[in-house]
Write a protein that holds these residues in place. Structure first.
Motif, PDB file in Angstrom:
ATOM      1  N   THR A 134      61.464  47.879  30.825  1.00 17.78           N
ATOM      2  CA  THR A 134      59.964  48.242  30.204  1.00 17.78           C
ATOM      3  C   THR A 134      59.799  49.693  29.905  1.00 17.78           C
ATOM      4  OG1 THR A 134      58.017  47.406  30.493  1.00 17.78           O
ATOM      5  CG2 THR A 134      58.658  48.116  32.357  1.00 17.78           C
ATOM      6  N   GLY A 135      58.392  49.296  28.552  1.00 17.65           N
ATOM      7  CA  GLY A 135      58.372  51.469  28.435  1.00 17.65           C
ATOM      8  C   GLY A 135      57.302  51.385  26.904  1.00 17.65           C
ATOM      9  N   ALA A 136      57.076  52.382  27.411  1.00 22.28           N
ATOM     10  CA  ALA A 136      55.912  52.507  26.416  1.00 22.28           C
ATOM     11  C   ALA A 136      56.212  51.817  25.239  1.00 22.28           C
ATOM     12  CB  ALA A 136      55.051  54.077  26.414  1.00 22.28           C
ATOM     13  N   THR A 145      52.751  48.542  25.582  1.00 24.45           N
ATOM     14  CA  THR A 145      53.562  48.242  25.950  1.00 24.45           C
ATOM     15  C   THR A 145      55.037  47.320  25.745  1.00 24.45           C
ATOM     16  OG1 THR A 145      53.147  46.428  27.806  1.00 24.45           O
ATOM     17  CG2 THR A 145      53.275  48.515  28.862  1.00 24.45           C
ATOM     18  N   SER A 147      58.960  45.170  26.835  1.00 21.75           N
ATOM     19  CA  SER A 147      59.627  44.774  28.388  1.00 21.75           C
ATOM     20  C   SER A 147      60.857  44.299  26.904  1.00 21.75           C
ATOM     21  CB  SER A 147      59.332  44.268  29.137  1.00 21.75           C
ATOM     22  OG  SER A 147      57.655  45.118  29.922  1.00 21.75           O
ATOM     23  N   THR A 159      56.273  42.513  23.873  1.00 19.05           N
ATOM     24  CA  THR A 159      55.314  43.498  22.987  1.00 19.05           C
ATOM     25  C   THR A 159      54.000  43.490  23.588  1.00 19.05           C
ATOM     26  OG1 THR A 159      54.811  42.925  21.092  1.00 19.05           O
ATOM     27  CG2 THR A 159      57.084  44.133  21.245  1.00 19.05           C
ATOM     28  N   ALA A 171      45.081  46.539  30.643  1.00  9.43           N
ATOM     29  CA  ALA A 171      46.926  47.122  30.752  1.00  9.43           C
ATOM     30  C   ALA A 171      47.196  45.681  32.464  1.00  9.43           C
ATOM     31  CB  ALA A 171      46.490  47.961  31.071  1.00  9.43           C
ATOM     32  N   ARG A 175      50.386  43.388  32.437  1.00  4.98           N
ATOM     33  CA  ARG A 175      51.259  43.749  33.869  1.00  4.98           C
ATOM     34  C   ARG A 175      51.561  42.259  34.015  1.00  4.98           C
ATOM     35  NH1 ARG A 175      54.987  47.203  35.880  1.00  4.98           N
ATOM     36  NH2 ARG A 175      54.873  47.024  38.030  1.00  4.98           N
TER      37      ARG A 175
END
Length: 185
Positions: A134-136, A145, A147, A159, A171, A175
């Motif tokens: 995962t990341g920005a 984010t 993943s 996304t 957020a 998550r």
């Protein structure tokens, strides 16, 4: 001298006003074809195997809408909440599949739309023990984010993006949806 009749022009203007102004109002009143999802709803995606779709995730709170026009549950589900869009795609590989290859492919797809995956991804494990990356995600004045999860012969990319303030408010829910993803064998 010929008489000019304006009723034909007036009729054309009236039709244009109805089409230009009235139809968008009717569309807004009828909705976009989305289905409001209750908290705890499990969304299943992917080609059915023995009557069950192999990818699932859980909607953590009310307010999310499944966009019927942008979703095809055999391949993806797109949800929105205010201006934040969450999209989960099923990935069926032609060859071997692992999280790093899936992440790199997702990065190429995101860049074609003008976005980018800045920085390096970090490891993530869902509540069902599914390991991924995962990341920005950023682009076009939006943040979010991305993943990627790979398991055997199936993968999932996610996304979630929106304007910075809207995304920050949601957020934790994004998550929670990512951490609820499960890929059944």
């Amino acid at each position: 001298m010929a008489r000019v009749r304006w009723w034909g022009t007036g009729l054309v203007v009236l039709v244009l006003l109805v089409l230009g102004g009235g139809l968008p109002l009717v569309d807004k009143a009828l909705g976009s074809g989305g289905s409001a999802l209750a908290a705890g709803t499990v969304v299943a995606v992917g080609t059915e195997r023995a009557g069950v779709r192999p990818l699932t995730f859980t909607v953590p709170a009310a307010g999310w809408v499944l966009d019927a026009a942008e979703s095809s549950l055999t391949s993806n589900a797109e949800l929105s909440n205010n201006e934040v869009v969450f999209n989960l795609n099923a990935v069926v590989p032609f060859g071997s599949l692992d999280n790093a290859r899936l992440w790199n492919g997702l990065g190429r797809i995101v860049s074609m739309g003008g976005g980018r995956l800045p920085g390096s991804p970090r490891a993530v494990t869902t509540g069902h023990g599914l390991a991924g990356l995962t990341g920005a995600l950023a682009g076009h004045g939006k943040v979010g984010t991305a993943s990627a999860f790979a398991k055997d012969d199936l993968g999932a990319t996610v996304t979630a993006v929106g304007p910075p303030d809207a995304y920050r408010r949601l957020a934790a829910q994004v998550r929670a949806m990512v951490l609820s993803i499960e890929i059944s064998p």
